[in-house]
Design a protein around this motif. Structure first.
Motif, short mmCIF file in Angstrom:
data_model
loop_
_atom_site.label_atom_id
_atom_site.label_comp_id
_atom_site.label_asym_id
_atom_site.label_seq_id
_atom_site.Cartn_x
_atom_site.Cartn_y
_atom_site.Cartn_z
N GLY A 531 56.52 43.06 33.16
CA GLY A 531 55.59 44.14 33.48
C GLY A 531 55.80 44.67 34.89
N LEU A 532 54.83 45.51 35.30
CA LEU A 532 54.88 46.15 36.61
C LEU A 532 54.00 45.46 37.65
N GLY A 533 53.29 44.43 37.25
CA GLY A 533 52.33 43.82 38.18
C GLY A 533 51.03 44.58 38.24
N LEU A 534 50.68 45.28 37.15
CA LEU A 534 49.45 46.07 37.12
C LEU A 534 48.37 45.44 36.24
N GLY A 535 48.74 44.43 35.45
CA GLY A 535 47.80 43.89 34.45
C GLY A 535 46.50 43.39 35.06
N LEU A 536 46.61 42.49 36.06
CA LEU A 536 45.41 41.94 36.67
C LEU A 536 44.67 42.98 37.52
N ALA A 537 45.42 43.93 38.11
CA ALA A 537 44.76 45.01 38.85
C ALA A 537 43.91 45.86 37.91
N ILE A 538 44.47 46.14 36.71
CA ILE A 538 43.70 46.91 35.72
C ILE A 538 42.49 46.09 35.26
N ALA A 539 42.70 44.80 35.02
CA ALA A 539 41.58 43.93 34.61
C ALA A 539 40.48 43.93 35.66
N LYS A 540 40.88 43.87 36.95
CA LYS A 540 39.88 43.87 38.02
C LYS A 540 39.11 45.19 38.05
N ARG A 541 39.80 46.31 37.89
CA ARG A 541 39.11 47.61 37.90
C ARG A 541 38.17 47.75 36.70
N MET A 542 38.61 47.28 35.55
CA MET A 542 37.74 47.36 34.37
C MET A 542 36.53 46.45 34.53
N ALA A 543 36.72 45.28 35.13
CA ALA A 543 35.59 44.39 35.38
C ALA A 543 34.60 45.04 36.35
N ASP A 544 35.11 45.70 37.38
CA ASP A 544 34.21 46.41 38.31
C ASP A 544 33.46 47.52 37.58
N LEU A 545 34.15 48.22 36.67
CA LEU A 545 33.49 49.28 35.91
C LEU A 545 32.36 48.71 35.05
N LEU A 546 32.57 47.53 34.47
CA LEU A 546 31.56 46.88 33.64
C LEU A 546 30.58 46.03 34.45
N GLN A 547 30.80 45.97 35.77
CA GLN A 547 29.96 45.14 36.65
C GLN A 547 30.03 43.66 36.23
N LEU A 548 31.25 43.21 35.95
CA LEU A 548 31.49 41.81 35.59
C LEU A 548 32.26 41.13 36.73
N HIS A 549 32.11 39.83 36.81
CA HIS A 549 32.78 39.06 37.87
C HIS A 549 34.00 38.34 37.29
N LEU A 550 35.16 38.55 37.92
CA LEU A 550 36.37 37.83 37.55
C LEU A 550 36.55 36.63 38.48
N GLY A 551 37.09 35.56 37.93
CA GLY A 551 37.33 34.37 38.74
C GLY A 551 38.66 33.74 38.37
N VAL A 552 39.21 32.97 39.32
CA VAL A 552 40.44 32.25 39.06
C VAL A 552 40.36 30.91 39.78
N ARG A 553 40.76 29.84 39.06
CA ARG A 553 40.87 28.50 39.64
C ARG A 553 42.26 27.98 39.30
N SER A 554 42.88 27.36 40.27
CA SER A 554 44.25 26.93 40.01
C SER A 554 44.62 25.77 40.94
N ARG A 555 45.51 24.91 40.41
CA ARG A 555 46.13 23.83 41.20
C ARG A 555 47.64 23.92 40.97
N GLU A 556 48.36 23.96 42.07
CA GLU A 556 49.81 24.07 41.94
C GLU A 556 50.37 22.88 41.17
N GLY A 557 51.24 23.19 40.22
CA GLY A 557 51.86 22.15 39.40
C GLY A 557 51.00 21.70 38.24
N VAL A 558 49.76 22.20 38.12
CA VAL A 558 48.85 21.78 37.04
C VAL A 558 48.56 22.94 36.09
N GLY A 559 48.19 24.09 36.63
CA GLY A 559 47.88 25.23 35.78
C GLY A 559 46.84 26.12 36.41
N ALA A 560 46.31 27.05 35.61
CA ALA A 560 45.35 28.03 36.11
C ALA A 560 44.32 28.33 35.05
#
Length: 714
Positions: A531-560
C-alpha cells in the motif's frame, strides 16, 4: 268590748279587759310587721327571679354569641356547644350535641391524650390550657387552644370549657419565629462581618504603615534598580506625560542622557505615527487605571511595551511606568516563520493539486483497461490467455486500491462522507468481516478467529467496517503466527473492538507516527503490495468523523493490538444488521435500449461503447457537452439512460449537462456520473447534485449494477 261569732250566725259580745286589750294591740302590730316583711320578701324574691331570668338570658346570649367556643362534655359526648364552637368544625350545634364526642374531632394521635384530660377534669383535677389539632367536617385541620374544668351536671361529673381557634396565631407565631431566626442570623452575620472588617481594617492600617515605611525605603532602591536595568527600557511618566524617571537604556535608545531625557514630554520622544498612539495609551492607563500592552517600532527597533499604572495615596493613578523590551530579533524570526508557513501552505496546495491531477490522469487509462478486460471476458479464451487476463485484473485491482486510498483521503477532506449511525449487533458484523478476509488470510496460512459476543453497538457500520478492514489488512500482512483474533469487550459505557496479531510489534516511539499519511514501518523500498501508507491515516480520520477513539498496544517481538471504542446500544432497541458490501453476481446480460455515454477520453468511450454493445445496448457517445446535446435533440426519445463524465471540456461538467439534457428531453433521464477527479471541491459539488457517482476505474460488474439501478429508476 268585741263581738264574738256564735252559732247560727249570732254575734255575741266579747268582753275584753284592759290588759287583754294591750296584748291584742301588740299582736296586731306584730302581724302588720310580718305582713310588711312578707310583702318585702315577696318583692325581693320577685326581683331576684327577674334578675335571675335576665342573668340567664344574658348568660345564654353571651354563650351563643361568644367569639370563643363553649362546650359541656359528659361521658365523652357533647351536651352543649355554642354556635361559635360548632362553626369551628363546620357543624350546626344540634348536629354535635349528643352525636359527636371530642375524640371524633381530633387528629388520631391526640385522641387518647384528650380523653385522659377529660377524665382527670371529671375527677376534680384542675385544668390547664393546652393546644390540640382539630379536624373540620371537610377534613381540613386547624389549631385550637382548649381549657376546661370539672363540674357536676344532673348529679354526674362533666367538663365545661372553652376553645379558641389559634390557627392564625400559630401562623403568625411561626412567621415571627422565622423572622426572628432570620434576624438573629443576619445580626450574627453582620456582627461577624463587622468583626472581620475591624480585624481587616486593623491589618490594613498596619500594612499601610508598613508599606509607607517600605515605600520610602524602596524608592532609593528602585532608582538604583532602574538604572541598573540594561536589557529593558524603563521610564516613568507623570500625569502631564513628562518623564520623571528613566534608565540608561532609555537614554541610549533616544540618543540622550538620563538628565536630558528627564522632563521631556512623550510627544517629544515618539514620531507622529506611533507618538499619537502611545500618548493615547498612556492617557487611558492614567484614566482607567488598567495596564496596557503593545508592540511598537521605536528608533528602528521593535519593542514589547508594558504600560502599568502607578497609584498615588488616594488609590488613583498618578503616574505610568513604561517597561519596553527589544524584540527585534523575535520579530525577524516570526516574519521568517510566516514566510516559511506560507511557502509550506503553497507547497501543500500544489501537492494536493498534483495528486488530484495525477489521480485523475491515472484513472482515465485504467478505466479503459478495466472495461476492455470486461469485454474480453465475453470471448472464448484458452487457459493460458485466461490466466494472463486474471493477472492483468489482479494488477489492475492493486492499482485501483492504491488510487482508492487517495480518493478516501480526498472524500474526508471534502467532507462528503456523512455518517449514518444505527444500532446493530457486533457478532454478525464481525463474521461478515471475517468472510471478507478469509481468502486473503488463507493465502498467508492464517486463520481469523472471533471471540463470541452478544454486544450491540451504535455507530455507522460502513465506516466502522472500513476502520476494521484496515486493522485486519495490517494484521494479516504483519502476522508472524497462524491466527489473528478479533474480540469485543466492555469499555466504560460502550464496547472496545480489538484486533490481535502476533508479530514483530511496533516500537513505542513509532506508535504515534503510524497514523500519519504515507508513513510505513518495515517498507523502506516502498513495495506497492504493502500500500501507500494511508490505511491507518484513513482509519484515524474516519474515527475522528465518528467521534471514536483508536488505540494501539504493542511489544516488540510479541505483537500488536489495534482497538476502536464504540458507543453501546440498548439490546432492546430497534436495530438492523449491517449488509455486505459484496457486489452481486452478474450473469451475462442481454440489454435492450439505448445508452448515452459522454466522456472526453476517446479510449474510455470506445471501451465502454464496446462493452455496452456486447451486452446488447445501442450506444450514443459524445466527447463533450455540445455534441451530447446534439445527440439528445436527434435521438432523445430513444435514449433510456446516460453515463456522464463529470469533468468535460469547454467549461461543461456532468451536473450542468444532466440538467440541460433533462430540459431538452422534457423528462428526467436516469443518469450516473463517472469521474476520476478526487479534488475536494469537485466531490462536494457532485454530492450536492444527489446524482449517483462511480469513481474510475469502474469494472464491468459495477457498470452493470449501475445500469440495473437506472432501469429500475426508469
Amino acid at each position: 268590748m268585741a263581738e264574738s261569732s256564735g252559732g247560727k250566725g249570732e254575734r255575741r259580745p266579747i268582753m275584753v279587759h284592759d290588759d287583754e286589750r294591750d296584748d291584742s294591740g301588740s299582736l296586731k302590730q306584730e302581724l302588720r310587721r310580718l305582713r310588711e316583711r312578707l310583702r318585702e320578701e315577696r318583692a325581693a324574691r320577685l326581683r331576684a327571679e327577674t334578675a335571675l331570668a335576665e342573668s340567664e338570658e344574658r348568660y345564654v346570649g353571651t354563650m351563643q354569641s361568644a367569639l370563643v367556643g363553649i362546650y359541656i362534655i359528659q361521658d365523652l359526648k357533647f351536651r352543649y356547644v355554642n354556635p361559635t364552637m360548632a362553626a369551628f368544625f363546620g357543624y350546626r350545634p344540634e348536629e354535635m350535641v349528643g352525636g359527636l364526642g371530642p375524640t371524633d374531632l381530633l387528629v388520631p394521635e391526640q385522641r387518647a391524650m384528650v380523653a385522659r384530660n377529660l377524665q382527670r377534669r371529671a375527677h376534680g383535677e384542675a385544668g390547664h390550657p393546652y393546644e390540640v389539632t382539630c379536624l373540620r367536617r371537610d377534613g381540613s385541620r386547624f389549631d385550637a387552644m382548649v381549657w376546661g374544668k370539672g363540674v357536676t351536671l344532673d348529679g354526674r361529673p362533666a367538663s365545661v370549657g372553652t376553645m379558641m381557634d389559634i390557627s392564625t396565631l400559630k401562623q403568625v407565631q411561626r412567621r415571627l419565629e422565622h423572622h426572628q431566626a432570620h434576624l438573629q442570623e443576619q445580626v450574627a452575620q453582620q456582627t461577624g462581618r463587622l468583626r472581620r472588617t475591624n480585624r481587616q481594617l486593623q491589618q490594613d492600617i498596619r500594612a499601610r504603615e508598613e508599606a509607607e515605611a517600605a515605600l520610602r525605603t524602596s524608592e532609593h532602591r528602585l532608582r538604583g534598580l532602574i538604572n541598573a536595568t540594561e536589557d529593558d527600557m524603563v521610564m516613568l511618566f507623570d500625569r502631564q506625560l513628562r518623564v520623571v524617571v528613566a534608565n540608561e537604556t532609555a537614554a541610549r535608545t533616544f540618543g540622550s542622557s538620563v538628565a536630558a531625557l528627564t522632563g521631556k514630554r512623550a510627544s517629544e520622544l515618539f514620531d507622529t505615527e506611533s507618538g499619537d498612539n502611545c500618548q493615547q495609551r498612556l492617557l487611558s492607563v492614567l484614566s482607567e487605571g488598567e495596564s496596557r500592552r503593545l508592540e511598537r517600532l521605536l528608533a528602528d527597533h521593535w519593542y514589547d511595551i508594558n504600560l502599568c499604572p502607578v497609584p498615588g495615596s488616594g488609590g488613583r493613578p498618578t503616574a505610568v511606568a513604561m517597561f519596553a523590551r527589544d524584540i527585534t530579533q523575535r520579530k525577524l524570526i516570526e516574519q521568517a516563520f510566516e514566510r516559511s508557513k506560507e511557502e509550506a501552505e503553497r507547497a501543500n496546495q500544489a501537492k494536493s493539486r498534483f495528486l488530484a491531477a495525477a489521480n485523475h490522469d491515472l484513472r482515465q487509462p485504467l478505466q479503459a483497461m478495466s472495461l476492455l478486460l470486461g469485454a474480453i471476458g465475453f470471448h472464448d479464451l484458452d487457459r493460458r490467455t485466461q490466466a494472463l487476463v486474471g493477472d492483468m485484473k489482479n494488477a489492475l485491482r492493486v492499482m485501483e486500491s492504491l488510487l482508492n486510498a487517495l480518493l478516501d483521503i480526498s472524500k474526508l477532506e471534502a467532507g462528503t462522507i456523512v455518517p449514518e449511525p444505527v444500532g446493530f449487533p457486533v457478532q454478525p458484523f464481525l463474521e461478515h468481516l471475517q468472510s471478507q478476509f478469509r481468502a486473503q488470510a488463507a493465502e498467508h496460512g492464517i486463520t481469523i478467529r472471533i471471540r463470541p459476543t452478544d454486544a450491540v453497538i451504535h455507530t455507522d457500520p460502513v465506516l466502522l467496517g472500513r476502520i476494521l478492514q484496515n486493522f485486519l489488512s495490517n494484521a494479516i500482512r504483519h502476522c508472524r503466527g497462524d491466527r489473528v483474533l478479533i474480540g469485543c469487550r466492555p469499555a466504560g459505557t460502550g464496547r472496545r473492538i480489538e484486533v490481535w496479531n502476533p508479530g514483530e510489534g511496533i516500537p513505542e516511539q513509532e506508535q504515534e507516527r503510524i497514523f500519519e499519511e504515507f508513513y510505513q514501518l518495515g517498507n523502506p523500498a516502498r513495495n506497492r503490495d504493502q500500500g501507500l501508507g494511508l490505511g491507518l491515516a484513513i482509519a484515524k480520520r474516519m474515527a475522528d468523523l465518528l467521534q471514536l477513539h483508536l488505540g494501539v498496544r504493542s511489544r516488540e517481538g510479541v505483537g500488536a493490538v489495534f482497538s476502536v471504542d464504540v458507543p453501546g446500544a440498548d439490546p432492546q432497541s430497534r436495530i438492523r444488521r449491517p449488509h455486505a458490501d459484496r457486489p452481486a453476481t452478474v450473469a451475462r446480460p442481454r440489454g435492450q435500449g439505448a445508452v448515452l455515454v459522454v466522456d472526453d477520453d476517446k479510449g474510455i468511450r470506445a471501451a465502454m461503447g464496446r462493452l455496452l454493445e456486447l451486452w446488447g445496448y445501442r450506444v450514443f457517445s459524445a466527447e463533450g457537452g455540445e455534441p451530447a446535446l446534439q445527440l439528445v435533440r436527434r435521438h432523445g426519445s430513444v435514449i433510456d439512460c446516460a453515463f456522464l463524465d463529470y469533468r468535460l471540456p469547454d467549461g461543461w461538467d456532468g451536473v450542468t449537462l444532466y440538467r440541460e439534457i433533462c430540459r431538452l428531453a422534457d423528462r428526467t433521464l436516469p443518469t450516473t456520473l463517472v469521474t476520476g477527479d478526487t479534488a475536494a471541491k469537485r466531490l462536494r459539488e457532485v454530492r450536492e447534485s444527489r446524482l449517483p457517482l462511480l469513481h474510475k476505474p469502474v469494472d464491468a460488474d459495477t457498470l452493470l449494477q449501475a445500469l440495473e439501478r437506472m432501469h429500475l429508476q426508469k
